[in-house]
Motif scaffolding. Structure first.
Motif, PDB file in Angstrom:
ATOM      1  N   TYR A  28       0.746  -1.133   0.005  1.00 30.53           N
ATOM      2  CA  TYR A  28       0.055  -0.001   0.080  1.00 30.53           C
ATOM      3  C   TYR A  28       0.668   1.233  -0.114  1.00 30.53           C
ATOM      4  O   TYR A  28       1.998   1.270   0.148  1.00 30.53           O
ATOM      5  CB  TYR A  28      -1.176  -0.122   1.224  1.00 30.53           C
ATOM      6  N   GLU A  56      11.667   2.511  14.441  1.00 23.65           N
ATOM      7  CA  GLU A  56      10.496   3.368  13.946  1.00 23.65           C
ATOM      8  C   GLU A  56       9.519   3.587  14.893  1.00 23.65           C
ATOM      9  O   GLU A  56       9.380   2.703  15.813  1.00 23.65           O
ATOM     10  CB  GLU A  56      10.512   3.003  12.424  1.00 23.65           C
ATOM     11  N   THR A  72       8.377  11.162   4.217  1.00 28.47           N
ATOM     12  CA  THR A  72       8.416  12.141   5.254  1.00 28.47           C
ATOM     13  C   THR A  72       9.816  12.510   6.007  1.00 28.47           C
ATOM     14  O   THR A  72      10.616  13.313   5.967  1.00 28.47           O
ATOM     15  CB  THR A  72       7.388  12.264   6.523  1.00 28.47           C
TER      16      THR A  72
HETATM   17  N1  PDD Z   1       2.309   4.877   7.688  1.00 30.54           N
HETATM   18  N2  PDD Z   1       7.077   3.640   9.166  1.00 30.54           N
HETATM   19  C1  PDD Z   1       5.881   2.761   9.007  1.00 30.54           C
HETATM   20  C2  PDD Z   1       5.764   1.415   9.867  1.00 30.54           C
HETATM   21  C3  PDD Z   1       4.879   3.581   8.571  1.00 30.54           C
HETATM   22  O1  PDD Z   1       3.563   2.817   8.662  1.00 30.54           O
HETATM   23  C4  PDD Z   1       4.770   4.881   7.909  1.00 30.54           C
HETATM   24  C5  PDD Z   1       3.596   5.245   7.476  1.00 30.54           C
HETATM   25  C6  PDD Z   1       6.143   5.453   8.198  1.00 30.54           C
HETATM   26  C7  PDD Z   1       6.215   6.796   7.475  1.00 30.54           C
HETATM   27  O2  PDD Z   1       6.346   7.023   6.114  1.00 30.54           O
HETATM   28  P1  PDD Z   1       5.719   8.043   5.262  1.00 30.54           P
HETATM   29  O3  PDD Z   1       6.541   9.337   5.790  1.00 30.54           O
HETATM   30  O4  PDD Z   1       6.234   7.698   3.833  1.00 30.54           O
HETATM   31  O5  PDD Z   1       4.264   8.236   5.359  1.00 30.54           O
HETATM   32  C8  PDD Z   1       7.222   4.897   8.663  1.00 30.54           C
HETATM   33  C9  PDD Z   1       1.338   5.376   6.757  1.00 30.54           C
HETATM   34  C10 PDD Z   1       0.967   6.672   6.910  1.00 30.54           C
HETATM   35  C11 PDD Z   1       0.212   4.599   7.355  1.00 30.54           C
HETATM   36  O6  PDD Z   1      -0.038   3.298   7.508  1.00 30.54           O
HETATM   37  O7  PDD Z   1      -1.214   5.146   7.407  1.00 30.54           O
END
Ligand code: PDD
Length: 277
Positions: A22, A172, A200
């Motif tokens: 996703y 994380e 991000t």
């Molecule tokens: N989640 N790490 C994990 C495990 C995540 O699920 C997410 C983002 C991030 C941050 O990635 P990005 O900056 O590309 O959104 C890091 C999304 C927002 C979600 O599952 O809704």
């Protein structure tokens, strides 16, 4: 189409096996944010699970823009899921011949991010938990049960995020990347199979470098996390949020820190310039 008219087979491999990936892509004032980077990561996730990318970059872009328009534009995010489709029978191995992948996309509202209200946001509480996930956290897989359980534990304890610890190092958040600030230096763990390469996160590192803020990509021990002056979490829907309580204790002076406030300003400026706000 209206959500209640969308139909997915119960034999869909996304449902049976979480066999899919996703993306979550924000749009501000109707403009997709860092779309190229999200499409790159989608391509990498699909390649990692050996699923052919069903659409070209042009077609994905057209699809997302149509969705944004049909949902009224504004500040919304696109949720996109691609699964290995519905085969006639349940079998762990890939269907032979392959079946059509299932593509599902929808939009949702983005709540006002903390970076847009740097002087009034109280920040959020987080807890630390053992990182109980598998070792391919770099794939943006829909298999999120471990993340779900860890986030729920955080919520049950009155916190909004769990920061995960593996072998003594913080990796994380359950749905975010994290940063610490110690003596003015911003630190975030390097990219590896143990974390999602957050869009991000990358932007924050880029903005720090551009503005001459000291930033390092290196491992963060659990002790360094707990003794940090500032902790932030980052994601596409939350942008960059200060963590002001960790495991029930105030971090620093318990308020969003000065380095976060500076970064929040850079982030908001960048967003406004990019999206023509
Ligand atoms: N989640 N790490 C994990 C495990 C995540 O699920 C997410 C983002 C991030 C941050 O990635 P990005 O900056 O590309 O959104 C890091 C999304 C927002 C979600 O599952 O809704």
């Amino acid at each position: 189409m209206p959500l209640d008219e969308a139909r997915i087979s119960p034999l869909d491999r996304g449902f049976l096996f979480a066999d899919g990936v996703y993306e979550v892509i924000p749009a501000y004032a109707g403009t997709l944010f860092r779309l190229g980077e999200h499409l790159d990561r989608l391509g990498a996730s699909l390649a990692a699970i050996e699923l052919a990318n069903p659409l070209s970059r042009t077609d994905w872009t057209a699809l997302f823009n149509a969705l944004i328009e049909q949902n009224g534009g504004g500040n919304i995010y696109i949720y996109l899921q691609v699964t290995r489709g519905a085969a006639a029978k349940r079998d762990h191995a890939f269907p032979v011949p392959p079946v059509a992948p299932t593509i599902f996309a929808m939009t949702g509202q983005i709540a006002t991010p903390a970076a847009d209200m740097p002087d009034t946001t109280p920040g959020v509480a987080a807890i630390t938990l053992d990182d109980i996930r598998w070792s391919r956290c770099d794939i943006k897989s829909v298999a999120l049960l471990a993340n779900v359980l860890m986030r729920q534990q955080a919520v049950s304890e009155g916190a909004s995020e769990a920061i995960l610890i593996r072998d003594g190092f913080a990796t994380e958040g359950s749905a975010s990347n994290f940063f610490i600030v110690k003596q003015g230096v911003i630190v975030t763990p390097p990219k590896s199979h143990l974390i999602l390469p957050g869009i991000t996160r990358d932007l924050l590192v880029e903005l720090a470098r551009k503005h001459g803020m000291p930033v390092e990509e290196k491992e963060v021990t659990e002790a360094e996390l707990k003794s940090a002056d500032e902790v932030w979490i980052s994601s596409s829907t939350r942008e960059v949020v200060p963590v002001t309580r960790l495991n029930g204790h105030p971090l620093g002076d318990g308020r969003p820190g000065p380095v976060w406030k500076q970064m929040a300003r850079y982030y908001v400026d960048f967003k406004r310039a990019l999206c023509g706000l």
